[in-house]
Structure formats: structure tokens, C-alpha cells
Design an enzyme around this catalytic site. Structure first.
Site, PDB file in Angstrom:
ATOM      1  N   TYR A 263     -34.841  -0.012 -28.419  1.00 33.37           N
ATOM      2  CA  TYR A 263     -35.798  -1.110 -28.224  1.00 33.37           C
ATOM      3  C   TYR A 263     -35.476  -1.930 -26.975  1.00 33.37           C
ATOM      4  O   TYR A 263     -35.817  -3.099 -26.880  1.00 33.37           O
ATOM      5  CB  TYR A 263     -35.823  -2.032 -29.450  1.00 33.37           C
ATOM      6  CG  TYR A 263     -36.413  -1.377 -30.672  1.00 33.37           C
ATOM      7  CD1 TYR A 263     -37.791  -1.409 -30.886  1.00 33.37           C
ATOM      8  CD2 TYR A 263     -35.604  -0.721 -31.589  1.00 33.37           C
ATOM      9  CE1 TYR A 263     -38.341  -0.798 -31.996  1.00 33.37           C
ATOM     10  CE2 TYR A 263     -36.146  -0.106 -32.713  1.00 33.37           C
ATOM     11  CZ  TYR A 263     -37.519  -0.147 -32.911  1.00 33.37           C
ATOM     12  OH  TYR A 263     -38.057   0.446 -34.009  1.00 33.37           O
ATOM     13  N   SER A 264     -34.819  -1.288 -26.011  1.00 36.95           N
ATOM     14  CA  SER A 264     -34.341  -2.017 -24.843  1.00 36.95           C
ATOM     15  C   SER A 264     -35.482  -2.630 -24.023  1.00 36.95           C
ATOM     16  O   SER A 264     -36.379  -1.920 -23.553  1.00 36.95           O
ATOM     17  CB  SER A 264     -33.538  -1.058 -23.961  1.00 36.95           C
ATOM     18  OG  SER A 264     -33.304  -1.619 -22.702  1.00 36.95           O
ATOM     19  N   HIS A 265     -35.417  -3.948 -23.841  1.00 32.59           N
ATOM     20  CA  HIS A 265     -36.378  -4.621 -22.955  1.00 32.59           C
ATOM     21  C   HIS A 265     -36.211  -4.092 -21.531  1.00 32.59           C
ATOM     22  O   HIS A 265     -37.177  -3.965 -20.789  1.00 32.59           O
ATOM     23  CB  HIS A 265     -36.125  -6.125 -22.933  1.00 32.59           C
ATOM     24  CG  HIS A 265     -36.424  -6.800 -24.238  1.00 32.59           C
ATOM     25  ND1 HIS A 265     -36.041  -8.095 -24.492  1.00 32.59           N
ATOM     26  CD2 HIS A 265     -37.059  -6.379 -25.345  1.00 32.59           C
ATOM     27  CE1 HIS A 265     -36.432  -8.437 -25.707  1.00 32.59           C
ATOM     28  NE2 HIS A 265     -37.047  -7.404 -26.244  1.00 32.59           N
ATOM     29  N   HIS A 266     -34.969  -3.837 -21.162  1.00 35.96           N
ATOM     30  CA  HIS A 266     -34.666  -3.381 -19.799  1.00 35.96           C
ATOM     31  C   HIS A 266     -35.322  -2.029 -19.515  1.00 35.96           C
ATOM     32  O   HIS A 266     -35.908  -1.836 -18.445  1.00 35.96           O
ATOM     33  CB  HIS A 266     -33.149  -3.305 -19.631  1.00 35.96           C
ATOM     34  CG  HIS A 266     -32.698  -2.494 -18.463  1.00 35.96           C
ATOM     35  ND1 HIS A 266     -32.994  -2.845 -17.159  1.00 35.96           N
ATOM     36  CD2 HIS A 266     -31.995  -1.338 -18.393  1.00 35.96           C
ATOM     37  CE1 HIS A 266     -32.471  -1.936 -16.332  1.00 35.96           C
ATOM     38  NE2 HIS A 266     -31.875  -1.013 -17.053  1.00 35.96           N
ATOM     39  N   ILE A 267     -35.218  -1.107 -20.462  1.00 33.77           N
ATOM     40  CA  ILE A 267     -35.794   0.227 -20.256  1.00 33.77           C
ATOM     41  C   ILE A 267     -37.313   0.133 -20.075  1.00 33.77           C
ATOM     42  O   ILE A 267     -37.895   0.743 -19.173  1.00 33.77           O
ATOM     43  CB  ILE A 267     -35.425   1.149 -21.455  1.00 33.77           C
ATOM     44  CG1 ILE A 267     -33.950   1.565 -21.354  1.00 33.77           C
ATOM     45  CG2 ILE A 267     -36.338   2.366 -21.545  1.00 33.77           C
ATOM     46  CD1 ILE A 267     -33.609   2.436 -20.151  1.00 33.77           C
TER      47      ILE A 267
END
Ligand SMILES: *Cc1c(COP(=O)(O)O)cnc(C)c1O
Length: 326
Positions: A69-73
Site C-alpha cells: 500500500y506504499s504511497h511512494h510507489i
């Protein structure tokens, strides 16, 4: 589709709150969640200089790391596509490869990112050896030549990009740092944002990072020191981390934290992102009236990103970095 430009400086707004007023504390919000529609918050601050550097170095592809659930990805996928770069996301958890995509990974893929799922052991190994030539060769052999960004996108350039948060504040908040009353607070995942905010702040400002993950004591401080060395070649004495408001760990949003966020939204009309921002905001309320938020303090919370579209599905428990556990 080209990337829409960022809206800078991000707005600064004051929160009028009885509980804080009783404690003698002023609260301001640095609304970085409004910086960009598809690459929001600190992700834009950190990615913009790195993508510019990728172009400058002649790269046509960027690669980075993150959880399910990475915001960065998600932000990297859109930002790279918008600036004409291919992107690869190395995702923790090979079991996800054949599972239906969650909304976050589906979004990254829809933006054109190639996802590569690796075991947790491999993920840890890649993260720990990222700067070694053998790891760079391994990544280039598998995915083609690319600019490699560490987990969370936090490197010296990202930290320098985040320093603009503080330089904007200096123009927005009268007397910022001129007396001892200013504190800036932000949530900490990998520490890139905190490193920049601290480095960019005038000397009188105290900066507090609230760790959103458990077990980061020592590890996160060393990461931030390394980011200062990479970005500025020096240390900064004006920051410290709180390790007691992670609410159980990265991705954990227990009921009392969710209730706190709901309460704030009801009172102030602002839905706060829960995996990071709500934890930092809760630190402000828990600390108001006592050191370092003694009566007379003006605290500015950096709203590092917007709420998730499906907040209740943002659960991605993971072991503490550097713990070796899984
Ligand atoms: C990624 C993220 C953070 C963590 O930022 P770091 O620079 O990794 O510490 C904090 N808040 C939000 C909303 C984020 O998306």
C-alpha cells in the site's frame, strides 16, 4: 499524459481548537496534501528533484521499493509516467504476485508501472545492500538500466526537496524561528521529509518527527543523520524523534486512533490521512501544554499527504526496519 504542475507554496492554515487554546498552544497546518493532485504531499517534494536528475543523467527508467500500500510507489508510478520515464516497483511480498491487485497496486499498474514482487527476505537483502555494485548490477540485469531510488524515495535529493517546506514556512509565518516558540512536526516513515524540514528550518525552530512505525529507535535517527550527510554534508542539531505514537506499528490504525481522526475531521472539517498524519497530529494533542509544546508554543504540523481513498484497507503490517524479524 504530462504531469500537472505543483501548486506551490502549499497553503498554511490555522486551526482554532479549544483544547489546544486551553493548553496555550497555537496549531497551524502546512497543507502539503494539496501540493499536487496525483503526486501529493511529501512525495512530490521528494520525487520532483529525483526525476529531474534522472532526465539529466539520461535515464529512461526509474526503479524503487515499497510495500503493498506504499504511497511512494503509487506516487512514483504517476510522476514517472507524467515526466516520460518508465518505472519499476519492487514490491515486498511475492505472495501478492498472483493475488488480485489491491487499489494501491492497481493504481500504480494503471499508471504504467511494472511491478516485481519479491520475497520479504529478498526485499530486506536488496534494501540493505542497495548501494553495493553487485545489487545495482542485479537490478540492471533484471529490469534494464535505471535510476534506483531507495524505499520511500528518501535520498539526499529528496531531503533537499523537502527542505522547501521550511523555506516556504519562513515566508508564511511571521517571525518564524525568531523566538523560541516555533515547533514543526511531521510524521516519519523513512525520514526523508523530516531531514529536509530540519535542514531547511531557521536555527530557532525545533523540529519533531513522529515515527509511524514501531521499533525504529536508533535506526531512524541514523537514517536521518545519513540523509543530512548526503544532502548537506553536515549534521543538524534542531530535531528529534518521538517513538511513542506509532499506535502499534506501520500501517496500524487502531480504533482509538481512527476515533481521534474522525473527531478532528468532525471538529475541523479536514479528513486526515491515518497511517502517518493522524499519528503526528495525535502527538500534538497529547503533548500540548508540556515540553516541547509548552504554553506559548506555535506548532506547525506538516500535512504530508491526503487520506487514502479506502482508508480501512490501508493495512500493511511489517516488521521494524533493521529488526531482522519478519
Ligand atoms: C510517505 C509518507 C510519509 C513518510 O515520509 P518519509 O519521508 O518517508 O518519512 C509521511 N506522511 C505521508 C502521508 C506519506 O505518504
Amino acid at each position: 499524459m504530462p504531469l500537472p504542475p505543483a501548486a506551490l507554496p502549499s497553503p498554511l492554515t490555522q486551526v482554532t481548537d479549544e483544547r489546544l487554546a486551553d493548553a496555550g498552544v497555537e496549531l497551524w497546518l502546512k497543507r502539503d496534501d494539496l501540493v499536487h493532485p496525483t503526486v501529493p504531499g511529501n512525495k512530490w517534494r521528494k520525487l520532483a528533484p529525483n526525476l529531474a536528475a534522472a532526465h539529466q543523467a539520461g535515464h529512461s527508467r526509474v526503479l524503487s521499493f515499497g510495500g503493498a500500500y506504499s504511497h511512494h510507489i503509487r506516487a512514483l508510478a504517476t510522476a514517472a509516467a507524467g515526466s516520460g520515464l518508465a518505472s519499476v516497483g519492487v514490491i515486498r511480498g511475492h505472495e501478492l504476485a498472483d493475488a488480485p491487485r489491491n487499489w494501491s497496486l492497481a493504481g500504480a499498474e494503471a499508471a504504467g508501472m511494472r511491478l516485481a514482487f519479491v520475497t520479504r527476505a529478498d526485499y530486506r537483502r536488496l534494501r540493505a545492500t542497495l548501494d553495493e555494485p553487485a545489487t545495482r548490477r542485479e537490478l540492471a540485469d533484471r529490469f534494464g538500466p535505471c535510476l534506483v531510488l531507495p524505499e520511500g524515495g528518501s535520498n539526499g535529493l529528496a531531503a533537499r526537496g523537502s527542505a522547501a517546506i521550511s523555506t516556504e514556512l519562513a515566508a508564511q509565518l511571521p517571525g518564524f524561528g525568531e523566538t523560541a516558540r516555533d515547533v514543526v512536526c511531521c510524521a516519519v516513515g523513512t525520514g526523508g521529509t523530516l531531514a529536509g524540514v530540519a535542514a531547511g528550518a531557521p536555527p530557532g525552530v525545533r523540529v519533531v518527527g513522529v515515527a509511524a512505525l514501531a521499533g525504529g529507535e536508533g535506526y531512524l535517527e541514523r537514517e536521518i543523520e545519513a540523509l543530512h550527510a548526503a544532502g548537506w554534508g553536515r549534521a543538524f542539531p534542531n530535531w528529534r524523534l518521538d517513538h511513542t505514537h506509532h499506535a502499534g506499528g506501520y500501517g496500524r490504525v487502531p480504533v482509538p486512533l481512527a476515533a481521534f481522526a474522525d473527531d478532528f475531521a468532525r471538529l475541523h472539517g479536514l479528513a486526515v490521512e491515518r497511517r502517518y498524519v493522524a499519528k503526528a497530529l495525535r502527538w500534538v494533542y497529547a503533548t500540548a501544554g508540556t515540553e516541547p509544546l509548552a504554553p506559548g508554543t506555535r506548532v506547525t504540523l506538516v500535512v504530508t499527504g491526503p487520506p487514502d481513498p479506502e482508508p480501512d484497507q490501508g493495512l500493511d503490517p511489517e516488521p521494524a526496519p533493521g529488526s531482522g524479524a519478519d
